[in-house]
Design an enzyme around this catalytic site. Structure first.
Site, PDB file in Angstrom:
ATOM      1  N   SER A 178      -9.515  -0.095   2.536  1.00 11.65           N
ATOM      2  CA  SER A 178      -8.631  -1.198   3.201  1.00 11.65           C
ATOM      3  C   SER A 178      -9.146  -2.027   4.299  1.00 11.65           C
ATOM      4  CB  SER A 178      -7.292  -0.034   3.851  1.00 11.65           C
ATOM      5  OG  SER A 178      -6.313  -0.586   4.066  1.00 11.65           O
ATOM      6  N   ASP A 352       0.424   1.537  -4.991  1.00 12.17           N
ATOM      7  CA  ASP A 352       0.022   1.258  -3.586  1.00 12.17           C
ATOM      8  C   ASP A 352       1.053   0.364  -3.013  1.00 12.17           C
ATOM      9  OD1 ASP A 352      -1.458   0.728  -1.192  1.00 12.17           O
ATOM     10  OD2 ASP A 352      -3.300   0.660  -2.288  1.00 12.17           O
ATOM     11  N   HIS A 383      -2.014   4.472  -1.231  1.00  9.39           N
ATOM     12  CA  HIS A 383      -2.978   4.014  -0.482  1.00  9.39           C
ATOM     13  C   HIS A 383      -3.855   5.124   0.326  1.00  9.39           C
ATOM     14  CE1 HIS A 383      -4.309   0.362   1.717  1.00  9.39           C
ATOM     15  NE2 HIS A 383      -4.578   1.116   2.843  1.00  9.39           N
TER      16      HIS A 383
END
Length: 407
Positions: A178, A352, A383
């Site tokens: 991320s 996600d 996620h």
């Protein structure tokens, strides 16, 4: 009110109402639940499970004192042979513990160490393990005047130099989760001379373009960023989601197995942390909240909020007047990602809510050297599952090992 957030307020509401709920339903809050791993540091966790554990200190060019954690080899691959270093960088409000918290066979840090790699775990500036500076105090506004831009061009460069110098290797491999991927892309485009130091960059659910993000925290900054910045300056609060004993208390007493409030806790965490019912080990919720969140600057969330609004991968927007001084233009420039020459492998998830597949597809098209583009086979994968999913090893980590062996 200091350091409040959507997640903090939500979980505090759980704590306030849980006693009444438990009474009405005749259930228990399970106040005796206690996982000893909750109280252990990253190094202590690694050592507890029989792996060698080290802590290293790196000072960035602009003075931030960063802590690196290291697993130099695994239980299945002991010895002093020279190993390929792999650096893992966590996401926002997280820390190095994300890579070991689920234990051996289930956490990427252990999986890589057992596969024969020299594993280095980063901690971004401002989190619980990297909250010091050579001159600035963490209570000052100056200390928190950074986003993932500075984390990339200062922190990652200093850490890269340190690992290569320490190991005597010419190159390392990078895995960014991320925001960890965002930091890398900022570094590799702004400091292109560092591209040569990496064998491969593996981007797990990369947050480079996030136009379609619907996660509450970044979305809140996209909608009301200027107002939140004003409040931040008014009250002198520049950090968001630092780890406090409140999270540990809530996790231990209201999210543990046997607590009647565990489903409420799970639903709130699912909304805020993008958990997946099928892939979440609910017994681990107290452990997760014993270590997460780990803190970040408000400016970091503000930067993500700006990129949600612009739909672009841009530098920080200070407003037209200051932009003219800093950048020589009214709007902040885009990062020149054409300078990123490292081979990049992208892994993403269909479900996600932070990095939508449409945004990841734009990332793929923008980068000049994408060597793999892999969607997790589980359609419900989301996620947080990249770090904490029950089946992360079979769904994600085995593909990572194949990529590392190839590059």
């Amino acid at each position: 009110m200091r350091n409040l957030s959507w997640c903090t307020v939500s979980l505090t509401a759980v704590a306030v109402t849980s006693v009444l709920v438990a009474y009405l339903l005749g259930g228990s809050l399970d106040p005796t639940a206690r996982d000893p791993d909750i109280d252990l540091t990253t190094v202590e966790l690694i050592a507890k499970y029989g792996y060698p554990a080290e802590s290293h200190t790196v000072v960035s060019e602009d003075g931030y004192i960063l802590t690196l954690h290291r697993i130099p080899f695994g239980k299945k691959s002991p010895g002093k042979t020279k190993r390929q270093p792999v650096f893992l960088q966590h996401g926002i409000v997280s820390s190095s513990v994300d890579w070991v918290i689920m234990g051996p066979e289930k956490s990427l840090g252990y999986v890589l160490a057992d596969a024969g790699y020299d594993v280095w775990l980063g901690n971004s500036r401002g989190n619980v393990w990297s909250s010091k500076h050579v001159t600035l105090h963490p209570s000052s506004a100056e200390f928190w005047n950074f986003s993932w831009h500075e984390m990339g061009i200062y922190d990652l460069t200093a850490i890269t130099d340190y690992i290569l110098r320490r190991t005597g290797q010419e190159k390392l491999s990078f895995i960014g989760y991320s925001m960890g991927a965002t930091m890398f892309f900022a570094m590799a485009s702004e400091k292109p001379e560092y591209n040569k130091n990496f064998n491969v960059m593996i981007a797990l659910t990369p947050a480079m373009y996030i136009k379609y993000c619907i996660s509450p925290m970044p979305k809140m900054f996209a909608i009301a960023g200027k107002q939140l910045e004003w409040l931040s300056n008014l009250f002198g609060v520049y950090q968001i989601l630092p780890h406090t004993s409140l999270f540990t208390f809530i996790g231990r007493h209201f999210c543990s197995d046997g607590a009647v409030t565990q489903p409420i806790c799970m639903n709130i965490l699912k909304l805020n942390m993008a958990l997946n019912n099928k892939e979440t080990n609910t017994s681990a919720l107290p452990l997760i909240l014993g270590h997460a969140p780990a803190g970040a600057s408000i400016k970091t969330f503000q930067h993500f909020g700006q990129n949600i609004n612009s739909g672009e991968f841009r530098k920080y927007d200070y407003g037209e007047e200051k932009n003219r001084i800093v950048y020589g233009s009214l709007i902040p420039p885009k990062y020149d990602v054409s300078k990123i020459t490292v081979p990049v492998a992208i892994m993403y998830a269909q479900n996600d809510i932070v990095t939508d597949p449409r945004d990841v597809a734009k990332t793929k098209e923008a980068l000049p050297n994408v060597i793999a583009y892999l969607k997790v086979k589980d359609e419900e994968f989301t996620h947080a599952d990249f770090a904490w999913a029950i089946n992360a090893k079979s769904l994600v980590y085995e593909d990572i090992l194949r990529l590392l062996r190839k590059y």
